[in-house]
Design a protein around this motif. Structure first.
Motif, PDB file in Angstrom:
ATOM      1  N   UNK A  75      36.483 -10.255 -39.972  1.00 23.99           N
ATOM      2  CA  UNK A  75      36.080  -9.575 -38.612  1.00 23.99           C
ATOM      3  C   UNK A  75      37.050 -10.080 -37.325  1.00 23.99           C
ATOM      4  N   UNK A  76      37.469  -8.985 -36.650  1.00 27.12           N
ATOM      5  CA  UNK A  76      38.531  -9.458 -35.686  1.00 27.12           C
ATOM      6  C   UNK A  76      37.576  -9.986 -34.460  1.00 27.12           C
ATOM      7  N   UNK A  77      37.811 -11.144 -33.662  1.00 29.61           N
ATOM      8  CA  UNK A  77      37.196 -11.740 -32.636  1.00 29.61           C
ATOM      9  C   UNK A  77      37.863 -11.917 -31.653  1.00 29.61           C
ATOM     10  N   UNK A  84      38.612  -6.197 -24.683  1.00 32.93           N
ATOM     11  CA  UNK A  84      38.816  -7.556 -25.066  1.00 32.93           C
ATOM     12  C   UNK A  84      40.156  -7.681 -25.827  1.00 32.93           C
ATOM     13  N   UNK A  85      40.651  -9.031 -25.905  1.00 36.57           N
ATOM     14  CA  UNK A  85      41.822  -9.247 -26.570  1.00 36.57           C
ATOM     15  C   UNK A  85      41.586  -9.884 -27.777  1.00 36.57           C
ATOM     16  N   UNK A  86      42.112  -9.315 -28.897  1.00 37.63           N
ATOM     17  CA  UNK A  86      41.803 -10.137 -30.136  1.00 37.63           C
ATOM     18  C   UNK A  86      42.454 -11.522 -30.209  1.00 37.63           C
ATOM     19  N   UNK A  87      41.914 -12.616 -30.738  1.00 40.08           N
ATOM     20  CA  UNK A  87      42.431 -13.774 -30.745  1.00 40.08           C
ATOM     21  C   UNK A  87      42.392 -14.511 -32.129  1.00 40.08           C
ATOM     22  N   UNK A  88      41.467 -14.048 -32.999  1.00 42.75           N
ATOM     23  CA  UNK A  88      41.283 -14.685 -34.274  1.00 42.75           C
ATOM     24  C   UNK A  88      40.634 -13.786 -35.324  1.00 42.75           C
ATOM     25  N   UNK A  96      34.518 -15.590 -29.333  1.00 42.93           N
ATOM     26  CA  UNK A  96      33.931 -15.299 -30.534  1.00 42.93           C
ATOM     27  C   UNK A  96      33.194 -14.005 -30.809  1.00 42.93           C
ATOM     28  N   UNK A  97      33.499 -13.031 -29.546  1.00 46.05           N
ATOM     29  CA  UNK A  97      32.650 -11.775 -29.989  1.00 46.05           C
ATOM     30  C   UNK A  97      33.348 -11.082 -30.972  1.00 46.05           C
TER      31      UNK A  97
END
Length: 312
Positions: free
Chosen positions: A168-170, A155-159, A174-175
């Motif tokens: 937390x990195x999501x 997965x790519x971090x977005x926020x 939102x995962x």
């Protein structure tokens, strides 16, 4: 006495012999007629019947063996034999891992109780990997004689999500990927509030209506589980109304006003667009900012007021 004649009783008349009954001709049964109509020979039908009976018996034996545990025992002995022959898991090759902790992948892949290559539950290993936040998809395969290959899609971090005093990195859906600290925070938008991570896709769609503001965004707060406050890198906060469409319209309008009058970066503290009929600006007090910045903020407010009046 000698002259007396003795009359003999007449013999009963003979009944005519019955004619033998004619045997009825046995007619060919409907089943035989149907079989004869089939485009296969009787020998082929007999072989098919034999195979059907044989397979049915084999299935019954297999079910019985499974129910009594014989099948499991045979599989276990087979797996052990394969392992003793040298086909045991000794290495794990991870493909496609960039940000993910490889040691975590190794631990999951090697958690099998039985290391025989024949006994490794590939689907079970994949299911365990899919519980790890970073992994979007995974494929696990054997490479004989002793290697498990784990192919990962990350997965790519977005926020960054801030909630309950934790960061937390999501990803964009939102995962939660992993916890982070202030010192290790990447340069990504900060989402604040309960369930803000679950609204990450909503925020992304919202920003699509004003792409010129996306790069200027520092973070967003999901307020009262119903609306957004956007924070810009230049320090201002924009309060948007409730509802997806009203929020999109308000943000598009703000982007147009910023393009016409350059609202951001001029010292204004807050823009309030919660009421569609009003555009409220909050200016800093004297002494709160430098005089030049205060003057610039007032000029921006005047420009907005003039533009609003001309539109009316």
């Amino acid at each position: 006495m000698s002259g007396t004649r003795i009359k003999r009783a007449k013999a009963p008349p003979r009944r005519p012999a019955r004619a033998p009954k004619k045997r009825k001709t046995v007619k060919t049964s409907r089943v035989n007629a149907l079989l004869n109509a089939l485009p296969v020979s009787p020998a082929t039908l007999q072989r098919a019947a034999n195979w059907t009976i044989g397979l049915s018996l084999a299935a019954l034996v297999a079910v019985g063996a499974h129910a009594t545990g014989v099948t499991a025992k045979i599989n276990e002995e087979w797996a052990q034999a394969v392992g003793r022959a040298g086909f045991q898991v000794r290495k794990v090759e991870v493909v496609g891992a960039d940000r993910i902790d490889r040691l975590k992948v190794y631990d999951i892949a090697l958690a099998q109780k039985d290391r025989s290559m024949a006994a490794v539950d590939l689907e079970g290993v994949r299911d365990d990997l899919m519980h790890y936040g970073w992994i979007k998809d995974a494929r696990v395969s054997r490479r004989l004689p002793d290697t498990l290959v784990v192919d990962i899609v990350e997965r790519q971090p977005a926020a960054i999500w801030q909630h309950g005093g934790k960061l937390s990195l999501i990803d964009k859906t939102g995962i939660v990927l992993e916890p982070v600290t202030v010192a290790t925070m990447p340069d990504l938008p900060l989402l604040i509030g309960p369930n803000a991570n679950q609204r990450a896709q909503d925020l992304d769609r919202l920003l699509a209506s004003a792409s010129s503001l996306r790069e200027l965004l520092a973070g967003a707060t999901w307020v009262g589980n119903r609306r957004w406050d956007l924070r810009f890198r230049s320090g201002e906060t924009l309060s948007l109304p409730e509802g997806e469409m009203p929020a999109k319209e308000a943000l598009a309008k703000f982007a147009h006003m910023d393009g016409a009058n350059r609202l951001l970066g001029r010292g204004i503290l807050r823009f309030d667009m919660r009421d569609p009929s009003r555009f409220v600006l909050r200016l800093p007090h004297e002494g709160q900012v430098a005089p030049a910045q205060l003057e610039d903020a007032r000029a921006a407010a005047d420009a907005v007021a003039a533009g609003t009046a001309s539109e009316g």
